[in-house]
Design a protein around this motif. Structure first.
Motif, short mmCIF file in Angstrom:
data_model
loop_
_atom_site.label_atom_id
_atom_site.label_comp_id
_atom_site.label_asym_id
_atom_site.label_seq_id
_atom_site.Cartn_x
_atom_site.Cartn_y
_atom_site.Cartn_z
N LYS A 157 0.82 -1.21 0.00
CA LYS A 157 0.00 0.00 0.00
C LYS A 157 0.86 1.26 0.00
N SER A 158 2.07 1.17 0.62
CA SER A 158 2.93 2.36 0.71
C SER A 158 3.60 2.68 -0.60
N LEU A 159 3.79 1.66 -1.44
CA LEU A 159 4.59 1.86 -2.65
C LEU A 159 4.14 3.05 -3.49
N PRO A 160 2.86 3.13 -3.81
CA PRO A 160 2.44 4.29 -4.61
C PRO A 160 2.36 5.57 -3.77
N GLY A 161 2.54 5.46 -2.46
CA GLY A 161 2.42 6.64 -1.59
C GLY A 161 0.99 6.76 -1.10
N PHE A 162 0.84 7.35 0.09
CA PHE A 162 -0.51 7.55 0.62
C PHE A 162 -1.04 8.89 0.14
N VAL A 163 -2.25 8.88 -0.40
CA VAL A 163 -2.82 10.15 -0.86
C VAL A 163 -4.22 10.33 -0.28
N GLY A 164 -4.66 11.57 -0.27
CA GLY A 164 -6.01 11.85 0.21
C GLY A 164 -5.98 12.60 1.52
N THR A 165 -7.15 12.86 2.06
CA THR A 165 -7.23 13.56 3.34
C THR A 165 -6.87 12.59 4.46
N ALA A 166 -6.58 13.15 5.64
CA ALA A 166 -6.23 12.32 6.78
C ALA A 166 -7.30 11.25 7.02
#
Ligand code: TRP
Length: 461
Positions: free
Chosen positions: A131-140
């Motif tokens: 899940k981390s590979l593409p990076g975390f995106v979005g609101t908290a």
């Protein structure tokens, strides 16, 4: 390859020729690998957060020294003398049919229970690498919700639990030297450097370093509750892998000439050191981004990814690789307890024992992986993950540890003295006094607390 004769063959029954670790360093890495796990990187930071920081840390370190260390020495001694799985070791060192085998049985049973839920969280750690590979995106909030959607999706939780158990089984099936020891040699140093990197990143490159140091090392005793003290003690067992024969099993593969006291000190020290490093890394980031330190069990999977969205994927990926490695070297020790029993006592091959018992534990784990299964437990509908965690940490480990300590102090004691402590009479006397009086008292308190029977606590019923 060394030219020494290969002593790594399995032995069964009471034969004295037992396989051993290939080197002392290999043993230390394997035992430290067992001790360092989700307990250090997931549980320690979050309970430290919940129980208010510095004072809790101090009590926890006290528990490691006063209760953990003597018990670790006891387990390693029982293992090396018994030269068998926990059940067999207690049998060999006591009289035929004596009730002293009970702690051995508790240990093997605890192996099933603990590994079954441990693998579910470890599976989540594995999932989060990807899940981390593409990076975390979005609101908290969106990032936080990713975790509940993983937890609540039985399909994904089961898939990651399956993968983690397959890895664990494969390593244990590989044997003590070629599986456990070899993988510990690879995974543990990697883990250390990843953690060092994250700690330096947190302390030096975020704004939260000073606050983290203050939070962990400045004891504010007013924040410490009786509940916190008991949790510190229970956690000392869990984090050092004590109370269920994991160290008995690993001790049974130790060579005769190795100094157990010194190695137990090294293992306990490394375990505590790594927990503190993890605490510094995690709390620097938590404070730098104004997150809540007392967020609870979701701290790693819900809170941290919010800031991983800012740090970029490489910090996140390193972190979850670290967590998965730590979990893996612990999981193999849990499976090894069960497997060694079936090899020694039932004459199974290592391969069969690892696969069959791994599968049994895997199926038991499905109960914890499926969040929607709830049964009434202590007055409310509870999932199996929480039940298994609660029952093992609060009842099985303290009971197993209590009996193991008493066994060492009252039954094996005379045989320990010269061999394990050499000429150091003072140290030996301290060891016996602690094991006879202080450890049982401390453990009894945890146990009574687990049963909600402590007179001075308010259990709200
Ligand atoms: N000590 C490990 C941790 O901190 C977990 C673990 C491995 C364990 N083997 C154990 C806990 C035996 C109790 C007993 O995550």
């Amino acid at each position: 390859m060394s030219m020494k004769p290969d002593l790594s063959t399995e032995t069964t029954g009471k034969t004295s020729r037992r396989l051993t670790w290939s080197t002392r360093f290999g043993f230390i890495l394997a035992a430290t690998g067992s001790a360092i796990g989700l307990g250090n990187i997931w549980k320690f930071p979050y309970i430290t957060g919940v129980y208010g920081g510095g004072a809790f840390v101090l009590v926890y370190i006290g528990c490691v020294i006063v209760v953990g260390l003597p018990l670790m020495i006891s387990e390693l001694i029982i293992g090396r003398r018994g030269r068998q799985n926990p059940v067999g070791a207690f049998q060999v060192l006591s009289r035929e049919g004596s009730p002293w085998q009970i702690p051995g049985w508790i240990g093997v049973a605890a192996g099933f229970v603990i590994l079954s839920f441990y693998s579910v969280i470890a599976g989540h750690a594995l999932a989060y690498i990807f899940k981390s590979l593409p990076g975390f995106v979005g609101t908290a909030d969106q990032i936080r919700e990713q975790y509940s959607s993983l937890k609540n999706s039985a399909g994904s939780s089961i898939a990651w639990h399956t993968m983690f158990m397959v890895l664990t089984i494969a390593i244990v099936a590989g044997g003590v030297r070629r599986g456990i020891e070899r993988w510990a040699r690879i995974l543990m140093p990697t883990l250390f450097f990843l953690l060092l990197f994250l700690m330096i990143y947190g302390l030096a490159f975020t704004e939260g370093g000073a606050a983290a140091i203050n939070f962990l090392f400045n004891p504010g005793f007013s924040a410490l509750s009786a509940e916190g003290v008991l949790s510190a003690l229970g956690h000392a067992f869990f984090t050092l892998s004590l109370g269920m024969g994991a160290m008995i099993t690993y001790g049974s593969y130790m060579k005769k000439e190795v100094n157990i006291v010194r190695d137990a000190v090294t293992i306990s020290f490394l375990d505590t050191f790594i927990a503190l490093m993890a605490g510094l890394a995690i709390f620097s980031m938590v404070f730098a981004y104004g997150l809540e330190p007392g967020a609870g069990p979701g701290l790693l999977f819900e809170t941290l990814p919010v800031l991983f969205a800012e740090t970029g994927p490489w910090v996140a990926v390193s972190f979850f690789v670290l967590l998965t490695f730590a979990a893996l070297t612990s999981a193999i020790s849990l499976l090894e307890v069960v497997v060694s029993y079936f090899i020694d006592k039932r004459g199974w091959s290592r391969m069969n024992a690892a696969i069959i018992m791994g599968a049994v534990i895997y199926f038991l784990g499905l109960l914890s992986a499926i969040e929607s299964i709830k049964v009434p437990f202590r007055g409310s509908p509870t999932g199996f993950f929480d039940i298994f965690d609660f029952v093992s940490t609060n009842y099985m480990l303290p009971l197993g540890g209590l009996l193991t300590g008493l066994f060492a102090a009252y039954v094996v004691k005379d045989r320990i003295r010269s061999e394990e402590f050499g000429s150091s009479g003072g140290l030996y006397r301290a060891f016996v006094v602690v094991l006879k009086f202080i450890t049982p008292l401390a453990v009894l308190i945890v146990l009574l607390h687990g049963l909600e029977l402590l007179p001075f606590m308010d259990y709200g019923n």
